[in-house]
Write an enzyme that holds these catalytic residues in place. Structure first.
Site, PDB file in Angstrom:
ATOM      1  N   TYR A 110       0.842  -1.190   0.000  1.00 17.57           N
ATOM      2  CA  TYR A 110       0.000   0.000   0.000  1.00 17.57           C
ATOM      3  C   TYR A 110       0.880   1.244   0.000  1.00 17.57           C
ATOM      4  O   TYR A 110       0.594   2.210  -0.710  1.00 17.57           O
ATOM      5  CB  TYR A 110      -0.921   0.010   1.233  1.00 17.57           C
ATOM      6  CG  TYR A 110      -1.859  -1.169   1.310  1.00 17.57           C
ATOM      7  CD1 TYR A 110      -2.912  -1.308   0.406  1.00 17.57           C
ATOM      8  CD2 TYR A 110      -1.713  -2.145   2.275  1.00 17.57           C
ATOM      9  CE1 TYR A 110      -3.773  -2.387   0.469  1.00 17.57           C
ATOM     10  CE2 TYR A 110      -2.572  -3.230   2.351  1.00 17.57           C
ATOM     11  CZ  TYR A 110      -3.594  -3.349   1.446  1.00 17.57           C
ATOM     12  OH  TYR A 110      -4.449  -4.425   1.514  1.00 17.57           O
ATOM     13  N   ASN A 133     -12.722  -1.451  -4.431  1.00 12.98           N
ATOM     14  CA  ASN A 133     -12.460  -1.795  -5.825  1.00 12.98           C
ATOM     15  C   ASN A 133     -13.646  -2.521  -6.469  1.00 12.98           C
ATOM     16  O   ASN A 133     -13.954  -3.648  -6.094  1.00 12.98           O
ATOM     17  CB  ASN A 133     -11.206  -2.670  -5.890  1.00 12.98           C
ATOM     18  CG  ASN A 133     -10.863  -3.134  -7.275  1.00 12.98           C
ATOM     19  OD1 ASN A 133     -11.396  -2.661  -8.269  1.00 12.98           O
ATOM     20  ND2 ASN A 133      -9.944  -4.080  -7.343  1.00 12.98           N
ATOM     21  N   CYS A 141      -6.286  -5.910  -6.938  1.00 14.96           N
ATOM     22  CA  CYS A 141      -6.070  -5.467  -5.562  1.00 14.96           C
ATOM     23  C   CYS A 141      -5.417  -6.556  -4.711  1.00 14.96           C
ATOM     24  O   CYS A 141      -4.768  -6.249  -3.715  1.00 14.96           O
ATOM     25  CB  CYS A 141      -7.375  -4.992  -4.942  1.00 14.96           C
ATOM     26  SG  CYS A 141      -8.751  -6.126  -5.110  1.00 14.96           S
ATOM     27  N   HIS A 142      -5.540  -7.813  -5.121  1.00 15.07           N
ATOM     28  CA  HIS A 142      -4.903  -8.897  -4.366  1.00 15.07           C
ATOM     29  C   HIS A 142      -3.382  -8.810  -4.447  1.00 15.07           C
ATOM     30  O   HIS A 142      -2.698  -9.406  -3.624  1.00 15.07           O
ATOM     31  CB  HIS A 142      -5.396 -10.258  -4.869  1.00 15.07           C
ATOM     32  CG  HIS A 142      -5.057 -10.551  -6.289  1.00 15.07           C
ATOM     33  ND1 HIS A 142      -5.768 -10.001  -7.343  1.00 15.07           N
ATOM     34  CD2 HIS A 142      -4.091 -11.317  -6.830  1.00 15.07           C
ATOM     35  CE1 HIS A 142      -5.237 -10.430  -8.477  1.00 15.07           C
ATOM     36  NE2 HIS A 142      -4.225 -11.228  -8.196  1.00 15.07           N
ATOM     37  N   GLU A 170      -1.268 -17.218  -9.094  1.00 12.80           N
ATOM     38  CA  GLU A 170      -0.415 -16.447  -9.994  1.00 12.80           C
ATOM     39  C   GLU A 170       1.040 -16.891  -9.935  1.00 12.80           C
ATOM     40  O   GLU A 170       1.746 -16.841 -10.928  1.00 12.80           O
ATOM     41  CB  GLU A 170      -0.513 -14.961  -9.685  1.00 12.80           C
ATOM     42  CG  GLU A 170      -1.850 -14.396 -10.069  1.00 12.80           C
ATOM     43  CD  GLU A 170      -1.936 -12.907  -9.928  1.00 12.80           C
ATOM     44  OE1 GLU A 170      -0.980 -12.265  -9.425  1.00 12.80           O
ATOM     45  OE2 GLU A 170      -2.972 -12.358 -10.323  1.00 12.80           O
TER      46      GLU A 170
END
Length: 183
Positions: A110, A133, A141-142, A170
């Site tokens: 952040y 979001n 956002c993850h 991912e």
């Protein structure tokens, strides 16, 4: 959705049914998978009450295909999917635009986002933007973590466990170590 035709659709992913809503040729809402299609349908109808369930327009197929691929762990680029940012506060828009540049398998904090936007003291505001979001995972956002790589929060169904699963998916095909391999 009075100015242009709007709709919504439920689609299947590896993690369950997800949803998309659009106006014309832009996405106005994406929902990460929920336990069942009726829940997704209900959440989309509540979020975009004047949308009508219908097939996804061909121009937005990349959005659905991209979300489906991302949730299978494929490193796809969805940054070209058009999002309706008109109703999004300016700071949130700037956050979302930056976060869309964070590719699959990569993370930022952040604080990193706040600093990149020229507002180094705004990490909490970045967190609030991520919590609001309307486009996950098109705005990934993850991929935004708390300080020192801590997982932070996640407002999607399943909370932090969903965030951890998305990050693990991912990294399953990436060349970087998994988040939890670092500890």
């Amino acid at each position: 959705m009075t100015a242009e035709a709007g709709g919504f659709a439920v689609f299947e992913t590896a993690l369950g049914p997800g949803g998309i809503a659009w106006r014309g040729e832009v996405v106005v809402r994406i929902l990460l998978p929920a336990p069942d299609a009726d829940e997704v349908r209900s959440r989309l109808a509540a979020a975009v009450p004047d949308a009508v369930e219908s097939p996804v327009p061909a121009v937005l197929a990349l959005a659905v295909d991209g979300v489906v691929a991302l949730l299978r762990g494929e490193p796809v680029d969805t940054s070209g999917v058009p999002l309706d940012l008109a109703a999004v506060p300016d700071f949130h828009r700037r956050v979302y635009e930056f976060v869309r540049t964070v590719g699959p398998g990569h993370t930022v904090t952040y604080g990193d986002v706040a600093t990149a936007l020229g507002e180094p003291g705004a990490a909490r505001a970045v967190g609030r933007a991520m919590g609001a979001n309307p486009f996950p995972p098109l705005v990934p956002c993850h991929r935004v973590l708390a300080a020192n790589g801590a997982i932070g929060g996640f407002s999607a169904p399943g909370g932090v466990a969903t965030k951890q699963r998305l990050l693990a998916l991912e990294r399953a095909h990436g060349d970087q170590p998994a988040l939890f391999d670092l500890w």
